[in-house]
Design an enzyme around this catalytic site. Structure first.
Site, mmCIF file in Angstrom:
data_model
loop_
_atom_site.group_PDB
_atom_site.id
_atom_site.type_symbol
_atom_site.label_atom_id
_atom_site.label_comp_id
_atom_site.label_asym_id
_atom_site.label_seq_id
_atom_site.Cartn_x
_atom_site.Cartn_y
_atom_site.Cartn_z
ATOM 1 N N GLY A 70 6.707 5.196 8.090
ATOM 2 C CA GLY A 70 5.757 6.294 8.237
ATOM 3 C C GLY A 70 5.907 6.932 9.605
ATOM 4 C CD GLU A 123 13.468 1.391 9.147
ATOM 5 O OE1 GLU A 123 13.958 2.418 9.649
ATOM 6 O OE2 GLU A 123 14.032 0.287 9.194
ATOM 7 C CE LYS A 134 -2.195 2.892 3.043
ATOM 8 N NZ LYS A 134 -2.261 3.943 2.075
ATOM 9 C CB CYS A 157 12.787 9.914 7.636
ATOM 10 S SG CYS A 157 13.724 8.867 6.506
ATOM 11 C CB THR A 176 6.338 7.870 15.930
ATOM 12 O OG1 THR A 176 7.675 8.001 15.405
ATOM 13 C CG2 THR A 176 6.399 7.156 17.263
ATOM 14 C CB ALA A 177 0.928 8.543 15.767
ATOM 15 C CB THR A 178 1.012 5.403 11.397
ATOM 16 O OG1 THR A 178 0.574 6.731 11.159
ATOM 17 C CG2 THR A 178 0.217 4.454 10.536
ATOM 18 C CD GLU A 207 8.870 13.243 11.913
ATOM 19 O OE1 GLU A 207 7.804 12.655 12.139
ATOM 20 O OE2 GLU A 207 9.779 12.767 11.204
HETATM 21 P P1 NAD Z 1 1.820 8.106 7.992
HETATM 22 O O1 NAD Z 1 2.178 7.282 9.179
HETATM 23 O O2 NAD Z 1 0.690 9.046 8.096
HETATM 24 O O3 NAD Z 1 1.474 7.160 6.749
HETATM 25 C C1 NAD Z 1 2.365 6.176 6.279
HETATM 26 C C2 NAD Z 1 1.574 5.078 5.606
HETATM 27 O O4 NAD Z 1 0.792 4.409 6.588
HETATM 28 C C3 NAD Z 1 0.596 5.586 4.554
HETATM 29 O O5 NAD Z 1 0.559 4.687 3.479
HETATM 30 C C4 NAD Z 1 -0.719 5.586 5.302
HETATM 31 O O6 NAD Z 1 -1.846 5.474 4.477
HETATM 32 C C5 NAD Z 1 -0.562 4.352 6.173
HETATM 33 N N1 NAD Z 1 -1.425 4.308 7.358
HETATM 34 C C6 NAD Z 1 -2.025 5.326 8.010
HETATM 35 N N2 NAD Z 1 -2.757 4.857 9.049
HETATM 36 C C7 NAD Z 1 -2.591 3.523 9.057
HETATM 37 C C8 NAD Z 1 -3.063 2.474 9.895
HETATM 38 N N3 NAD Z 1 -3.883 2.701 10.920
HETATM 39 N N4 NAD Z 1 -2.675 1.213 9.639
HETATM 40 C C9 NAD Z 1 -1.835 0.949 8.618
HETATM 41 N N5 NAD Z 1 -1.373 1.892 7.771
HETATM 42 C C10 NAD Z 1 -1.731 3.165 7.988
HETATM 43 O O7 NAD Z 1 3.157 8.835 7.562
HETATM 44 P P2 NAD Z 1 3.327 9.892 6.403
HETATM 45 O O8 NAD Z 1 2.727 11.173 6.850
HETATM 46 O O9 NAD Z 1 2.910 9.289 5.112
HETATM 47 O O10 NAD Z 1 4.912 10.025 6.349
HETATM 48 C C11 NAD Z 1 5.645 10.901 7.130
HETATM 49 C C12 NAD Z 1 6.280 10.187 8.295
HETATM 50 O O11 NAD Z 1 7.080 9.103 7.825
HETATM 51 C C13 NAD Z 1 7.220 11.058 9.094
HETATM 52 O O12 NAD Z 1 7.012 10.824 10.455
HETATM 53 C C14 NAD Z 1 8.597 10.558 8.678
HETATM 54 O O13 NAD Z 1 9.619 10.771 9.634
HETATM 55 C C15 NAD Z 1 8.344 9.116 8.485
HETATM 56 N N6 NAD Z 1 9.347 8.502 7.646
HETATM 57 C C16 NAD Z 1 10.246 7.674 8.227
HETATM 58 C C17 NAD Z 1 11.238 7.093 7.460
HETATM 59 C C18 NAD Z 1 12.237 6.146 8.055
HETATM 60 O O14 NAD Z 1 12.927 5.484 7.310
HETATM 61 N N7 NAD Z 1 12.347 6.054 9.359
HETATM 62 C C19 NAD Z 1 11.309 7.371 6.100
HETATM 63 C C20 NAD Z 1 10.369 8.248 5.544
HETATM 64 C C21 NAD Z 1 9.387 8.807 6.322
#
Ligand code: NAD
Length: 480
Positions: free
Chosen positions: A226, A248, A173, A282, A228-230, A384
């Protein structure tokens, strides 16, 4: 107006609901396409297809898996410009960044894991003269791969490639905010002749599609990148089912600049590490700690350089910062700038939305922003922001800067700038961080472990770590 499809069982298909979400072009702030608003029933169809394809794919020879994945890499390269244009439009990032980083890295991900599996070996342990053990490795089954919007195809393929290379089938996804290149990848997979059901891509909202992947009993392994909360929510859903998880997550990365650094190199790279991709990587540094003897000189030179960065239309070759990804995200970043002011911060440059002309007047543009005068432990310096906003703080002692750098809930990446080798080692060792770059930033070797500590994640990706994550090991002990 482009309406994209899910990719399930080798076919491009509409969501079962028949409903679609708007896909917004952030550079213009207007709808330019539609995305399937999929639900658990689409995830079910994708999982069934992946489960059905698993026995065949996991038994396919390494050479054949490698050949198919290399073909996908070649097709990404052959479509480099088309994919770069699509990524830039969907995400708002400068076209030159998509051309130079996002798309080349997507094909590199496939190539890296497609060739790694040709060199994989297994372990053997002799217990005593008559007892031996060998490690039998096998693919796990259907892998769930969930990725974010900041580096869409780059991070999507960073998960899919090792999962497929290791012999798993995949239900993936992409972010609903940037789904386009994942869709284009599904077309390339069909062209490459990837057998049906091996890779399935379901588009839609995290709460529906992502949640259904986390909950599905036939998906025993999940790789997520994505927020941290997710990540917490996915872990809470998956833990009672004992799923294997790689998470991650977010970061609040420190840049530590000692007075003995190569000043120009530190300056130029820190401008990049602060504002590349509008600060939405990130690994971007968002807290800049500068040793007091050079603080004012560094700050003034930094601000001077940041003022020269061009905020502009993503398709313009001269643009340094394009649009941030969405209106909601732009508002969130502006709220943090207000918070920084309330907390006593002084905005040295930026701090505002930028209005471009003509067709782009409604786009989501922010000026690169530098703030000083904040405590290391205020909210602005602890949470963040994930946008083009950095703070600057002076420090006097090595122990003090290590304490401040380590003070957040995160621990993803850090940079250290010094010419003194021993100091570089000492500080790198003391930082609670998954990655430390000394006198550089974002130099990536795909063989190295990648991941975070504390609330920045669990597990490591990259190299053998990624292949091992998607592999089940079994010890076979034989008494001779
Ligand atoms: P997000 O957590 O909102 O979404 C990430 C993905 O998770 C999306 O595809 C989203 O649709 C999905 N998602 C949302 N709710 C979900 C749930 N309940 N169950 C399963 N999947 C769900 O993050 P974002 O806003 O897309 O990305 C930004 C974040 O990602 C920032 O915090 C950034 O630091 C982090 N990030 C981390 C890395 C790393 O390697 N550590 C790399 C890139 C981005």
């Amino acid at each position: 107006m482009k309406r994209i499809s899910n990719y399930i069982d080798g076919q491009l298909v509409a969501p079962n609901s028949g409903k679609y979400l708007d896909n917004i072009d952030p550079s213009r702030g207007e709808k330019y396409g539609e995305i399937p608003d999929s639900d658990a029933s689409d995830v079910q169809a994708a999982t069934l297809a992946a489960k059905t394809a698993f026995p065949m794919w996991s038994k396919t020879s390494r050479e054949e898996r490698s050949r198919l994945l290399l073909k996908i890499a070649d097709l990404i390269d052959a479509n480099h410009e088309m994919l770069a244009q699509a990524e830039s439009k969907d995400n708002g990032k400068p076209i030159k960044l998509a051309r130079k980083v996002d798309i080349p890295r997507a094909s590199a991900n496939f190539r890296f894991f497609a060739t790694a599996i040709l060199h994989e070996s297994s372990e053997f342990h002799r217990t005593d003269i008559s007892t031996i053990n060998y490690t039998d490795k096998s693919a796990i089954g259907v892998a769930g791969c969930i990725s974010p919007w900041n580096l869409p195809l780059y991070l999507f393929t960073w998960k899919i490639a090792p999962a497929l290379a290791a012999g798993n089938t995949v239900v993936a996804k992409p972010s609903e905010i940037t789904p386009m290149t994942a869709f284009l990848l599904s077309e390339l997979c069909i062209e490459a002749g990837l057998p049906k059901g091996v890779l399935n891509i379901v588009h839609g909202l995290g709460q529906k599609v992502g949640q259904a992947i986390s909950e599905h009993p036939d998906i025993p392994v999940i790789s997520f990148t994505g927020g941290t909360a997710t990540g917490k929510q996915i872990a809470a859903t998956a833990a009672p089912m004992f799923k294997k998880l790689s998470l991650e997550l977010g970061g609040k990365n420190p840049n530590i600049i000692f007075a003995d650094c190569d000043f120009e190199e530190a300056l130029n790279t820190t401008v990049q590490s602060s504002f590349a991709n509008q600060g939405q990587i990130c690994l971007c540094g968002s807290r800049i700690f500068v040793e007091r003897p050079i603080y004012e000189r560094f700050r003034d030179a930094f601000v001077q350089k940041v003022k020269q960065l061009k905020v502009g239309v993503p398709s313009d070759e001269e643009t340094n910062l394009g649009a941030v990804v969405s209106e909601g995200h732009m508002k969130k970043v502006l709220t943090y700038i207000d918070l920084a002011k309330q907390e006593g911060g002084k905005v040295l440059t930026g701090g505002n939305q930028v209005r471009l002309q003509g067709d782009y007047a409604q786009g989501y543009y922010l000026a690169p922003t530098v703030i000083e005068g904040l405590d290391f432990n205020c909210r602005t310096n602890q949470e963040e922001i994930f946008g083009p906003v950095v703070t600057m703080m002076p420090f006097d002692a090595e122990e003090e800067v290590i304490m401040m750098a380590n003070s957040t809930q995160y621990g993803l990446a850090a940079t250290v700038w010094t010419q003194e080798l021993n100091k570089a080692h000492r500080v790198a060792s003391a930082l609670k961080s998954g990655i430390v770059w000394v006198n550089c930033w974002l130099l990536r070797d795909l063989r190295t472990p990648f991941g975070g500590v504390k609330n920045s994640g669990v597990g490591r990706e990259g190299g053998w770590d990624a292949l091992n994550f998607f592999t089940e090991k079994k010890n076979v002990c034989i008494k001779l």
